[in-house]
Design a protein around this motif. Structure first.
Motif, PDB file in Angstrom:
ATOM      1  N   ALA A  27       0.843  -1.205   0.000  1.00  0.00           N
ATOM      2  CA  ALA A  27       0.000   0.000   0.000  1.00  0.00           C
ATOM      3  C   ALA A  27       0.877   1.254   0.000  1.00  0.00           C
ATOM      4  O   ALA A  27       0.591   2.219  -0.720  1.00  0.00           O
ATOM      5  CB  ALA A  27      -0.933  -0.006   1.208  1.00  0.00           C
ATOM      6  N   ALA A  28       1.959   1.248   0.768  1.00  0.00           N
ATOM      7  CA  ALA A  28       2.876   2.390   0.777  1.00  0.00           C
ATOM      8  C   ALA A  28       3.544   2.556  -0.576  1.00  0.00           C
ATOM      9  O   ALA A  28       3.732   3.675  -1.060  1.00  0.00           O
ATOM     10  CB  ALA A  28       3.919   2.207   1.871  1.00  0.00           C
ATOM     11  N   HIS A  29       3.872   1.439  -1.215  1.00  0.00           N
ATOM     12  CA  HIS A  29       4.460   1.477  -2.553  1.00  0.00           C
ATOM     13  C   HIS A  29       3.483   2.101  -3.552  1.00  0.00           C
ATOM     14  O   HIS A  29       3.864   2.951  -4.358  1.00  0.00           O
ATOM     15  CB  HIS A  29       4.855   0.068  -2.987  1.00  0.00           C
ATOM     16  N   LEU A  30       2.230   1.698  -3.488  1.00  0.00           N
ATOM     17  CA  LEU A  30       1.231   2.279  -4.391  1.00  0.00           C
ATOM     18  C   LEU A  30       1.056   3.773  -4.140  1.00  0.00           C
ATOM     19  O   LEU A  30       0.882   4.549  -5.084  1.00  0.00           O
ATOM     20  CB  LEU A  30      -0.109   1.549  -4.220  1.00  0.00           C
ATOM     21  N   ASP A  31       1.109   4.182  -2.884  1.00  0.00           N
ATOM     22  CA  ASP A  31       1.016   5.612  -2.570  1.00  0.00           C
ATOM     23  C   ASP A  31       2.182   6.386  -3.180  1.00  0.00           C
ATOM     24  O   ASP A  31       1.991   7.469  -3.732  1.00  0.00           O
ATOM     25  CB  ASP A  31       0.981   5.837  -1.059  1.00  0.00           C
ATOM     26  N   ARG A  32       3.391   5.825  -3.082  1.00  0.00           N
ATOM     27  CA  ARG A  32       4.557   6.499  -3.665  1.00  0.00           C
ATOM     28  C   ARG A  32       4.454   6.566  -5.180  1.00  0.00           C
ATOM     29  O   ARG A  32       4.858   7.552  -5.791  1.00  0.00           O
ATOM     30  CB  ARG A  32       5.841   5.774  -3.269  1.00  0.00           C
ATOM     31  N   MET A  33       3.915   5.520  -5.803  1.00  0.00           N
ATOM     32  CA  MET A  33       3.821   5.479  -7.262  1.00  0.00           C
ATOM     33  C   MET A  33       2.817   6.495  -7.791  1.00  0.00           C
ATOM     34  O   MET A  33       2.973   6.994  -8.905  1.00  0.00           O
ATOM     35  CB  MET A  33       3.440   4.070  -7.741  1.00  0.00           C
TER      36      MET A  33
END
Length: 93
Positions: A27-33
């Motif tokens: 989820a944090a990765h998707l937020d950064r993307m």
């Protein structure tokens, strides 16, 4: 259940356990993307912070490449600053 639950678990990650560390990392990765880059000093500093966090998670040859890229950028910045100082000093003398 944790208080800092990402809203992505209600929209994009329905069915995944919000307390699972791997799901939280995704989820944090998707937020950064999906973050829109900012063309300001704060945006550039945040980009450097993202690069540092990513480089700290790397292992092996990728970490070596990230360290080499960082060292090259720092050497280039030092070279530019030294040339600027020499130019200013020789212009005013």
């Amino acid at each position: 259940m944790s208080d800092d639950r990402s809203p992505r678990f209600d929209d994009d990650l329905v069915g995944l356990d919000p307390d699972d560390p791997d799901a939280r990392a995704f989820a944090a990765h998707l937020d950064r993307m999906q973050r829109v880059p900012s063309c300001s000093v704060e945006g550039y500093i945040q980009g450097v912070g993202d690069f540092a966090e990513s480089a700290n998670r790397l292992r092996g040859p990728r970490r070596t490449a990230a360290v080499a890229a960082t060292v090259l950028m720092l050497l280039f910045a030092a070279w530019v600053i030294a040339n600027a100082v020499v130019f200013v000093v020789t212009t005013w003398i």
